[in-house]
Structure formats: C-alpha cells, structure tokens
Scaffold this active site. Structure first.
Site, mmCIF file in Angstrom:
data_model
loop_
_atom_site.group_PDB
_atom_site.id
_atom_site.type_symbol
_atom_site.label_atom_id
_atom_site.label_comp_id
_atom_site.label_asym_id
_atom_site.label_seq_id
_atom_site.Cartn_x
_atom_site.Cartn_y
_atom_site.Cartn_z
ATOM 1 N N ASP A 186 42.407 46.640 -16.147
ATOM 2 C CA ASP A 186 43.144 46.347 -14.909
ATOM 3 C C ASP A 186 42.394 46.905 -13.702
ATOM 4 O OD1 ASP A 186 43.653 49.085 -14.869
ATOM 5 O OD2 ASP A 186 45.646 48.870 -15.734
ATOM 6 N N HIS B 129 39.775 40.916 -17.124
ATOM 7 C CA HIS B 129 41.106 41.328 -16.702
ATOM 8 C C HIS B 129 42.137 41.262 -17.835
ATOM 9 C CE1 HIS B 129 43.750 42.811 -13.791
ATOM 10 N NE2 HIS B 129 43.498 42.018 -12.772
#
Length: 428
Positions: free
Chosen positions: A404, A400
């Site tokens: 995204d 992450h």
C-alpha cells in the site's frame, strides 16, 4: 486385456528419482494412447507422462507427493489387446514429455479464431506443469482462465496452452465479455505505416513479453522522492582513487545505492515479497537485481545475492564483476536468477527520473535518476541559505495488490534518508 506394471520412467541421464505431482487418470478410469497418466517433477524439470497404449488404470502404487526411484513400479495398468500393449514400460521414458524439450501433439482441435469470443473459467484448475508453461511464456492466470480446457471436467491441459500459443494468444489483451451480448473480440487492423523492418531478436521478444506480463499482472503505482546526495557524492569523489588502489576495484554509485536499499529492506521486509495466489511470501534473503544494458541494447538483470550481508568492498567486487560479465555476454544463468528487489539506474542515460516496470514476481522496483547540481534552500541555525547541492530523484513502482501507499512511501523515504545521512567520516 493385458495387465502390466507401469514403472517410473527415466527422465534424464542424471535423474535417479521423481516426485509424483498428481495422477490425471484415476483408478478404474480408461485412457487412450497418448493421454497423460500423471505429472512428475524432478530437480530439473516437470514432466507429463503419456500412456503408451489405450487401456485402463487398475491401481496406483504410489500417491501424489511420493518420491519414487526411476524404474520402480508406480501403477498397474490393463492395456487393450487390440491396440497392442508395449513390450516394456521401461521405454515409456522415450515418450515422457518435458516442458522444455518436446511439445505434446494436441488432439484435433478447432483453430482459435483471433476474433472469437471467450468465456472466463472461474474454477480453472492449473497444474504445476501448465503453471510452469504459463510462467515461461508470461501468461497471467486471468489469461489462462480464458482458454478452453479439453481435459476431464474442462481441465486445462498442456496441449490446450500450446495450441493457444500457436494461434497467437488471441485473448492476451481482451477483456471478458458476457456471452449473452454476442460481442466478439475485434481483430483490429491498425495502419502501422511503412519503413525499415527490424526483426526482434529472441531476448527482445522475451523482454517485451515480460513487460506486458508485468503490467497485465500487477496494478502499478509509482511514488517519488528527491534525495540530497551531496555528502555521498563528496565522499565518493574523495575516496574513489584510494579505494581502487587498495582493493583494485572501481567505486561506482551502484554499490552505494545497493547498500542503502538493502538497509531499507531490512527495515521494511514486506517490500521484499512475492504474491503467490492469496498468500504473500516474505523472502528470507535480500537479493538485489540491477538492470544492466547489454552491447545489443537489450537489458538484463544480474543479481547481487545476500546484499545485506556484504560490506562495501564485497558489493563493489560483485557489481563490477556482474556488469563486466553482462557487457561481455558471459553471465551465467544462476547470476540472473533469484532477485527479490530490483534497481534500475535510469540516470546512467541522463534521465531525470523514470517509471520502472516491476520485475516479476517481485513486489517493487526502484529507479534512480541522474545526480544533478541544483540550487536548493537549506535550513541552517543562522537562517535559510541557498546552496549548490547534488540532488537525485528516486521513483518506486510497486504492486498495489500487496504494497500500500504507506509502506511504499515509508520505504522510499527511508532509502533517501540513508543516502542523505551518509557518513562522511567513513573509512575505506
């Protein structure tokens, strides 16, 4: 004092030149016997070059990033007479410390207590050699910042890292605690119970370290979709015998999955990336790793290079060859390097789905579950119908920091689309 020409040492039979990474002793600075004068990179390994005796650095003949032939004078040194200068600096190659061969003898240091508190070095400088050792031992930059450096201005030296490793990596899982609190990382005594003791083999230890390193380094998030593989399954079942007769290769689902993944990566190239500090490296090549079980039960990841440029026949040949070599323990080192994205087929073991751990330094990893017949509601022009379909769950774990949810979800959905929209009229 005795002025001496210091030459580029020979660091292997086939090595003819080296690149100066950086000088650790500046012009005008003094050094002791065994101090690292400079770091040198070759096409095989990075090396630290120690001083053969105590003395002073008078002049750098070459600077950082210069490529220098073996035997060329790279510096002028002044050795202390009381220590005794070496007769020939060409012998310094015998003292060159390789990151894969010889461990530098650390200076006298206090043994690191497993319950010692630590202070994070916010401005730690990590040399290419220390970085290489850290990667080899799966030490994150956060963990490196917890190690006290004994070099100039608190510089982290190779001996600091090796000493830290010898003491069991006491700060591996610890969180930084302000010194003012007086809190110390506890040495927890767990009751581990009794039973048969099975010693980890070397590969299992490496896998364990790699998995811990990955979870510690990347914030893992996992996304899921399900795909209707009915058309793909039917096409394979109808063509696998003919495929083997024509190409003398088994047609498994692996090359079909790799083909779909390679197409999706082409559509979403950012998923094929690596984080390097504050920069994201988007890879030019699409090299798909495929987690494969060894006879020992351990896993290895052979790599299908340039998967996007191979047709189905070539993908089948490559995957079958790599899987065969893995099962026979005949994989070469080059066949397990360079992956940019990995697939783990947990369905092979009957698993419905999985939450795979990212194969560092990649940005994501895909797990494919078991293909299972289920009753599904299908929308037809004449109305909804319940049909028996071949369904499979796909799960994507992604880093992450650089990927995204939108990118991950779109990429995962695109893989499922390519699987579902399989051309049933395709010719082998």
């Amino acid at each position: 004092m005795n002025k001496t020409e210091f030459k580029m040492p020979k660091m292997g039979e086939s090595i003819t030149e080296g690149t100066i990474i950086n000088w650790l002793v500046n012009e005008g600075d003094s050094f002791e016997e065994g101090d690292i004068l400079l770091e040198v990179a070759t096409d095989k390994v990075d090396n630290e070059v120690p001083a053969p005796a105590s003395g002073k650095m008078l002049e750098h003949i070459f600077k950082a990033k210069d490529v220098v032939p073996v035997g060329e004078v790279i510096a002028i040194l002044e050795f202390s007479e009381e220590k005794g200068a070496p007769k020939s600096t060409s012998k310094t190659s015998e003292k060159t410390v390789s990151k894969t061969e010889i461990s530098e003898k650390p200076k006298a240091q206090k043994q690191i207590s497993k319950s010692a508190s630590f202070k994070v070095n916010e401005n730690v400088f990590i040399s290419p050699l220390v970085d290489s050792i850290a990667r080899k031992n799966h030490i994150s930059y956060d963990e490196l910042a917890r190690i006290s450096g004994t070099g100039k201005e608190g510089r982290l030296r190779k001996s600091d890292v090796t000493n830290y490793l010898e003491n069991g990596r006491p700060f591996q899982f610890a969180q930084a605690i302000p010194e003012v609190s007086g809190f110390q990382v506890p040495d927890l005594k767990f009751d581990k119970g009794k039973g048969k003791i099975v010693e980890m083999d070397r590969m299992r230890q490496m896998i364990a370290d790699h998995m811990v390193f990955s979870k510690h380094t990347s914030p893992h998030v996992t996304a899921y979709v399900e795909a209707d593989l009915t058309e793909m399954v039917n096409w394979r079942n109808n063509n696998k015998v003919a495929f083997q007769k024509k190409y003398n290769e088994k047609l498994t689902f692996t090359p079909l999955f790799i083909e779909c993944v390679a197409k999706a990566i082409t559509d979403f190239p950012m998923i094929n990336s690596t984080l390097d500090g504050k920069n994201i490296i988007v890879k030019d090549e699409i090299n798909i790793g495929m987690a494969t079980a060894l006879p020992s039960g351990n896993l290895i990841v052979p790599v299908v290079k340039n998967a996007d440029k191979k047709n189905l026949k070539e993908l089948a040949e490559t995957t079958n060859e790599l899987v065969g070599k893995a099962r026979d323990n005949k994989l070469k080192a080059d066949e397990t390097k360079g992956s940019t994205f990995t697939i783990s087929n947990v369905g092979t073991f009957g698993s419905l789905m999985g939450t795979p751990i990212i194969n560092q330094p990649e940005a994501a990893i895909l797990a494919t579950g078991i293909i299972k017949k289920r009753a599904e509601v299908i929308e037809r022009e004449e109305g909804d119908a319940i049909e028996i379909r071949q369904m499979m769950y796909l799960s994507l774990s992604f880093d992450h920091r650089i990927v995204d949810g939108y990118l991950a979800g779109s990429f995962l959905r695109r893989i499922a689309d390519y699987m579902e929209q399989f051309d049933t009229n395709r010719k082998i």
